[in-house]
Design a protein around this motif. Structure first.
Motif, PDB file in Angstrom:
ATOM      1  N   MET A   1      42.583  67.931 -58.405  1.00  0.00           N
ATOM      2  CA  MET A   1      42.323  68.108 -56.972  1.00  0.00           C
ATOM      3  C   MET A   1      43.609  68.523 -56.274  1.00  0.00           C
ATOM      4  O   MET A   1      44.672  67.974 -56.546  1.00  0.00           O
ATOM      5  N   ALA A  19      40.329  75.302 -47.371  1.00  0.00           N
ATOM      6  CA  ALA A  19      39.448  74.499 -48.217  1.00  0.00           C
ATOM      7  C   ALA A  19      37.986  74.863 -47.978  1.00  0.00           C
ATOM      8  O   ALA A  19      37.192  74.971 -48.929  1.00  0.00           O
ATOM      9  N   GLN A  24      35.983  73.747 -51.385  1.00  0.00           N
ATOM     10  CA  GLN A  24      36.559  72.698 -52.215  1.00  0.00           C
ATOM     11  C   GLN A  24      37.069  71.529 -51.375  1.00  0.00           C
ATOM     12  O   GLN A  24      37.594  71.730 -50.278  1.00  0.00           O
ATOM     13  N   ALA A 263      43.191  75.994 -53.894  1.00  0.00           N
ATOM     14  CA  ALA A 263      42.013  75.129 -53.982  1.00  0.00           C
ATOM     15  C   ALA A 263      41.023  75.672 -54.997  1.00  0.00           C
ATOM     16  O   ALA A 263      40.448  74.907 -55.796  1.00  0.00           O
ATOM     17  N   ALA A 264      40.819  76.995 -54.997  1.00  0.00           N
ATOM     18  CA  ALA A 264      39.914  77.600 -55.969  1.00  0.00           C
ATOM     19  C   ALA A 264      40.513  77.544 -57.375  1.00  0.00           C
ATOM     20  O   ALA A 264      39.807  77.282 -58.351  1.00  0.00           O
ATOM     21  N   ALA A 267      40.117  74.067 -58.904  1.00  0.00           N
ATOM     22  CA  ALA A 267      38.765  73.520 -58.949  1.00  0.00           C
ATOM     23  C   ALA A 267      38.243  73.530 -60.378  1.00  0.00           C
ATOM     24  O   ALA A 267      38.574  74.416 -61.165  1.00  0.00           O
ATOM     25  N   SER A 268      37.451  72.544 -60.706  1.00  0.00           N
ATOM     26  CA  SER A 268      36.786  72.493 -62.005  1.00  0.00           C
ATOM     27  C   SER A 268      35.314  72.824 -61.810  1.00  0.00           C
ATOM     28  O   SER A 268      34.647  72.202 -60.985  1.00  0.00           O
ATOM     29  N   THR A 272      33.847  66.868 -61.038  1.00  0.00           N
ATOM     30  CA  THR A 272      34.389  66.594 -59.718  1.00  0.00           C
ATOM     31  C   THR A 272      35.086  65.251 -59.744  1.00  0.00           C
ATOM     32  O   THR A 272      34.760  64.378 -60.543  1.00  0.00           O
TER      33      THR A 272
END
Length: 295
Positions: A1, A19, A24, A263-264, A267-268, A272
């Motif tokens: 994160m 965000a 995200q 943020a991208a 990201a997974s 989460t």
């Protein structure tokens, strides 16, 4: 994160916009240095940032970062913080353990999640980066496991090759060490100094076990460059701009773009993580589980 450092209101607005554009969840971090910039007053800057977070269309956590002052730590609960990073990493190991244990007890008694640091992530307050093999430049996995057990912290910032305040993205992380730390330590790992780490290295770090990734300097580079570019073009006008909103709008937009990228990137698509910095984000809920680690 991804966790982003806030200095001004424009930072907070830009981080939330970025965000939202990336879709995200993020963490807004206010550091002790940022509090000092705001005349040492924790309340006003926290209230402003919390209001921006509350209006966001994505989950946003609020975190008090790099606290070395016990007085500031003790003020945090009254201002609504449920997450704090207490930094005693500049102390000798025994003193670090002792101070962090006291801080963790206070944090848990007041419903706060606490992050600490073991090893030396250099570059704080203008200090130069450490050579790769200097004593303390890397966090030892066995020592990290013992440190977490002794202090009771909920997350651990580790030294794996990054450095604070880097303005170029040339840091090379020790991914084998990250993996070893992930297997040795029972709480989430945190990467500080991430602005100087190339994108692919950040992806690898998350895959190896990093859960929270702190980004600050990259935002300030975007912020100040946008202002420089505007003022450079403005200097030749007959009546140069005096309204700060004109160039702060450019700065805010630039930071939002940088935030959306990170943020991208972090990201997974498959996992989460519960929001660090909210009351539900206890040590047990955010600790890495079996399988890939959430971003």
């Amino acid at each position: 994160m991804a966790a982003f450092n806030v200095i001004t209101l424009e930072h907070a607005e830009a981080i939330v916009t970025g965000a939202e554009n990336a879709g995200q969840a993020v963490i807004l971090q206010i550091s002790q240095n940022a509090v000092a910039f705001h005349h040492g007053k924790l309340g006003p800057v926290t209230a402003a940032v919390a209001a921006v977070a509350a209006s966001a269309a994505v989950p946003v956590g609020l975190h008090l970062d790099h606290v070395t002052s016990e007085a500031l730590l003790h003020r945090a609960p009254a201002h609504g913080y449920t997450s704090v990073m207490y930094d005693a990493s500049d102390k000798p190991h025994t003193a670090n353990v002792a101070a962090t244990l006291v801080a963790a007890r206070f944090a848990h008694e007041h419903g706060m999640w606490i992050e600490a640091e073991l090893g030396t992530v250099a570059g704080k307050d203008g200090a130069p980066p450490l050579p790769a093999h200097a004593p303390g430049a890397r966090t030892d996995p066995d020592e990290a496991a013992a440190y977490v057990a002794a202090t009771g912290v909920d997350a651990l910032a580790v030294a794996v090759g990054s450095s604070h305040a880097m303005t170029d993205r040339t840091a090379i992380l020790d991914h084998q060490l990250i993996t070893a730390l992930h297997h040795a330590v029972s709480v989430p790992l945190v990467l500080h100094g991430s602005s100087g780490v190339p994108d692919q290295q950040l992806r690898q770090a998350v895959a190896a076990g990093m859960v929270k990734v702190n980004i600050g300097t990259a935002l300030n580079i975007s912020y100040t460059q946008a202002i420089r570019d505007f003022l450079a073009g403005d200097a030749s006008r007959v009546q140069p701009t005096v309204d700060p909103r004109t160039y702060l709008t450019r700065a805010r937009d630039a930071v939002a773009s940088t935030v959306a990228h990170f943020a991208a990137l972090l990201a997974s698509p498959h996992h989460t993580a519960p929001m660090i910095g909210t009351p539900s984000a206890t040590a047990s809920t955010i600790a890495p589980q079996n399988g890939p680690v959430p971003a």
